[in-house]
Design a protein around this motif. Structure first.
Motif, mmCIF file in Angstrom:
data_model
loop_
_atom_site.group_PDB
_atom_site.id
_atom_site.type_symbol
_atom_site.label_atom_id
_atom_site.label_comp_id
_atom_site.label_asym_id
_atom_site.label_seq_id
_atom_site.Cartn_x
_atom_site.Cartn_y
_atom_site.Cartn_z
ATOM 1 N N PHE A 70 57.891 34.699 47.109
ATOM 2 C CA PHE A 70 56.670 35.478 46.983
ATOM 3 C C PHE A 70 55.471 34.555 47.172
ATOM 4 C CE2 PHE A 70 59.807 38.023 44.864
ATOM 5 C CZ PHE A 70 59.429 39.329 45.103
ATOM 6 N N TYR A 71 54.452 35.069 47.859
ATOM 7 C CA TYR A 71 53.175 34.374 47.998
ATOM 8 C C TYR A 71 52.192 35.085 47.070
ATOM 9 C CZ TYR A 71 55.492 32.924 52.326
ATOM 10 O OH TYR A 71 56.396 32.449 53.255
ATOM 11 N N GLY A 72 52.116 34.591 45.835
ATOM 12 C CA GLY A 72 51.377 35.349 44.840
ATOM 13 C C GLY A 72 52.115 36.648 44.565
ATOM 14 N N GLU A 73 51.446 37.778 44.825
ATOM 15 C CA GLU A 73 52.089 39.081 44.652
ATOM 16 C C GLU A 73 52.637 39.627 45.960
ATOM 17 O OE1 GLU A 73 49.361 41.699 42.774
ATOM 18 O OE2 GLU A 73 49.273 40.563 40.894
ATOM 19 N N VAL A 74 52.497 38.875 47.046
ATOM 20 C CA VAL A 74 52.940 39.332 48.361
ATOM 21 C C VAL A 74 54.391 38.892 48.602
ATOM 22 C CG1 VAL A 74 52.531 39.222 50.850
ATOM 23 C CG2 VAL A 74 50.594 39.255 49.258
ATOM 24 N N LEU A 75 55.216 39.827 49.019
ATOM 25 C CA LEU A 75 56.618 39.536 49.281
ATOM 26 C C LEU A 75 56.787 38.818 50.607
ATOM 27 C CD1 LEU A 75 59.704 40.006 48.786
ATOM 28 C CD2 LEU A 75 59.429 42.172 50.015
ATOM 29 N N GLY A 76 57.512 37.679 50.570
ATOM 30 C CA GLY A 76 57.907 37.010 51.800
ATOM 31 C C GLY A 76 59.293 37.478 52.209
ATOM 32 N N VAL A 77 60.281 37.156 51.374
ATOM 33 C CA VAL A 77 61.635 37.693 51.523
ATOM 34 C C VAL A 77 62.176 37.985 50.140
ATOM 35 C CG1 VAL A 77 62.149 36.537 53.711
ATOM 36 C CG2 VAL A 77 62.668 35.366 51.552
ATOM 37 N N ASN A 78 63.154 38.887 50.063
ATOM 38 C CA ASN A 78 63.656 39.301 48.763
ATOM 39 C C ASN A 78 65.174 39.421 48.767
ATOM 40 O OD1 ASN A 78 63.203 40.051 46.062
ATOM 41 N ND2 ASN A 78 63.314 42.228 46.567
ATOM 42 N N ARG A 79 65.811 38.765 47.795
ATOM 43 C CA ARG A 79 67.256 38.866 47.529
ATOM 44 C C ARG A 79 68.088 38.575 48.785
ATOM 45 N NH1 ARG A 79 68.047 41.665 42.712
ATOM 46 N NH2 ARG A 79 70.117 40.713 42.824
ATOM 47 N N ASN A 94 56.967 41.092 63.783
ATOM 48 C CA ASN A 94 56.074 40.103 63.189
ATOM 49 C C ASN A 94 55.777 40.501 61.743
ATOM 50 O OD1 ASN A 94 55.892 38.614 65.561
ATOM 51 N ND2 ASN A 94 54.172 39.810 66.317
ATOM 52 N N GLY A 95 55.872 39.527 60.849
ATOM 53 C CA GLY A 95 55.634 39.803 59.434
ATOM 54 C C GLY A 95 56.852 40.275 58.677
ATOM 55 N N SER A 96 58.017 40.297 59.324
ATOM 56 C CA SER A 96 59.221 40.809 58.657
ATOM 57 C C SER A 96 59.837 39.805 57.692
ATOM 58 C CB SER A 96 60.269 41.203 59.701
ATOM 59 O OG SER A 96 60.664 40.071 60.461
ATOM 60 N N GLY A 97 59.533 38.504 57.875
ATOM 61 C CA GLY A 97 60.108 37.477 57.007
ATOM 62 C C GLY A 97 60.884 36.408 57.746
ATOM 63 N N LYS A 98 60.919 36.470 59.085
ATOM 64 C CA LYS A 98 61.694 35.493 59.863
ATOM 65 C C LYS A 98 61.194 34.070 59.637
ATOM 66 C CE LYS A 98 60.848 37.094 63.992
ATOM 67 N NZ LYS A 98 59.804 38.101 63.661
ATOM 68 N N SER A 99 59.887 33.869 59.756
ATOM 69 C CA SER A 99 59.339 32.515 59.592
ATOM 70 C C SER A 99 59.517 32.002 58.172
ATOM 71 C CB SER A 99 57.858 32.489 59.989
ATOM 72 O OG SER A 99 57.703 32.737 61.375
ATOM 73 N N THR A 100 59.450 32.894 57.180
ATOM 74 C CA THR A 100 59.685 32.483 55.792
ATOM 75 C C THR A 100 61.103 31.952 55.634
ATOM 76 O OG1 THR A 100 58.080 34.062 54.913
ATOM 77 C CG2 THR A 100 59.770 33.266 53.400
ATOM 78 N N LEU A 154 59.102 25.301 52.528
ATOM 79 C CA LEU A 154 58.838 26.162 51.376
ATOM 80 C C LEU A 154 59.977 26.021 50.378
ATOM 81 C CD1 LEU A 154 57.731 29.540 53.044
ATOM 82 C CD2 LEU A 154 56.237 27.882 51.916
ATOM 83 N N GLU A 155 59.670 26.237 49.114
ATOM 84 C CA GLU A 155 60.699 26.330 48.084
ATOM 85 C C GLU A 155 60.838 27.784 47.659
ATOM 86 O OE1 GLU A 155 60.935 23.595 44.844
ATOM 87 O OE2 GLU A 155 59.512 22.229 45.790
ATOM 88 N N PRO A 156 62.052 28.230 47.374
ATOM 89 C CA PRO A 156 62.215 29.627 46.951
ATOM 90 C C PRO A 156 61.585 29.886 45.589
ATOM 91 C CG PRO A 156 64.289 28.429 46.707
ATOM 92 C CD PRO A 156 63.336 27.504 47.422
ATOM 93 N N THR A 157 61.065 31.087 45.416
ATOM 94 C CA THR A 157 60.581 31.506 44.104
ATOM 95 C C THR A 157 61.748 31.664 43.144
ATOM 96 O OG1 THR A 157 58.766 32.687 45.203
ATOM 97 C CG2 THR A 157 59.201 33.228 42.889
ATOM 98 N N GLN A 158 62.858 32.182 43.670
ATOM 99 C CA GLN A 158 64.097 32.253 42.897
ATOM 100 C C GLN A 158 65.266 32.134 43.866
ATOM 101 O OE1 GLN A 158 63.685 36.303 41.262
ATOM 102 N NE2 GLN A 158 65.435 36.901 42.514
ATOM 103 N N GLY A 159 66.426 31.792 43.313
ATOM 104 C CA GLY A 159 67.611 31.640 44.136
ATOM 105 C C GLY A 159 67.771 30.216 44.647
#
Length: 314
Positions: free
Chosen positions: A14-23, A39-45, A54-59
């Protein structure tokens, strides 16, 4: 085996409250893997997580058995070609690569030799002495790819590497990706041009709004889509007769005359039963078929089914 794979386990960013990728759960072995999504789907994340930017918020993310954000040794085993570029204004292509290779601890002789080899492999030898600032978009794409592979990494992470290339250059780089994969490397390629993926990848990861919506090779992904009818193209001499015969079976949900009048587009909920039915009808002489072929056994159709996207460019 963990030393041969890229492994995501329940990864969210997560970038603040914005979702990058989830689970995200992924296991990527050697070969060509395509990350597909708009574009914006999460590929670059996903790519930035596997390269340690980047480091994961969780996982947990582990690359060749190491945590990429905490393992300096992986710097020499990963090559990253980012989607966007920036170059020192006055350097040549050769100088750019030599300078990069010195960051990997190489002396000037080895760095120059490896730089020339990488430049030749992306077919930029004649432009090696020219300033990168004067390169075309396609040439900048290729010098970035040369940078990513110059230090001979095990893993290549390539964000939209075919952007800005003409058809000939695209074909040449696709051949290069296959060569690199045949050498036992991981080649991770992102794209939002769906038809490219069918000719590039051994497996695909379809991403939408930060979620993995499907993964595997195209036939495997298609077989898992039990909620969506499969389309089959039939070529036949008497489309009206074939259509009326097929409509008497429950698993046939739609039949349309092809626009050229020489066949039918059939949707079935049970592909296996449908193919058996065709065999029986032909053997009995009830219908006469010229050819039978899946009409949606490609990544474009799969993605359209999964996320409702029309067309070949997301």
């Amino acid at each position: 085996m963990s030393e041969r794979v890229i492994l995501f386990e329940d990864v969210s960013k997560f970038y603040g409250e914005v979702l990058g990728v989830n689970r995200v759960d992924l296991r990527i072995g050697p070969g060509i893997t395509a990350l597909v999504g708009p574009n914006g789907s999460g590929k670059s994340t996903v790519m930035n997580l596997m390269t340690g930017l980047l480091e994961p918020t969780q996982g947990s993310v582990r690359v060749l058995g190491e945590e990429p954000s905490r393992s300096p040794a992986l710097f020499d085993r990963i090559g990253y070609c980012a989607q966007f570029d920036t170059f020192p204004r006055r350097v040549t292509g050769l100088q750019f690569l030599v300078g990069y290779l010195t960051l990997h601890g190489m002396g000037p002789v080895e760095a120059r030799s490896r730089a020339l080899r990488a430049i030749d492999r992306v077919q930029l030898t004649e432009a090696a002495g020219r300033r990168v600032a004067a390169y075309s978009k396609g040439m900048r794409q290729r010098i970035k790819l040369a940078q990513a592979m110059a230090h001979d990494p095990q893993i290549l992470v390539l964000d939209e590497p075919l952007n800005g290339l003409d058809p000939m250059a695209r074909a040449e780089l696709i051949d290069l990706f296959r060569e690199l994969a045949a050498e036992g490397r991981h080649v991770i390629v992102s794209s939002h041009i769906l038809h490219e993926v069918d000719v590039i990848a051994d497996q695909v990861v379809l991403i939408n709004q930060g979620y993995i919506v499907a993964k595997g090779d195209i036939p495997e992904v298609r077989e898992e889509m039990v909620d969506h009818p499969m389309q089959v193209m039939l070529r036949c001499a008497d489309p009206a007769l074939v259509a009326s015969t097929l409509f008497s079976h429950d698993h046939v949900v739609e039949v349309k005359l092809h626009e050229d009048g020489g066949g039918l587009m059939v949707k079935t909920k049970q592909a296996e039963h449908f193919y058996l039915l065709l065999n029986e009808l032909v053997a009995e002489g009830a219908i006469d078929l010229e050819s039978v072929a899946p009409a949606d056994d490609d990544v474009m159709a799969v993605y359209r089914y999964l996320v409702g996207t029309e067309g070949g460019s997301l």
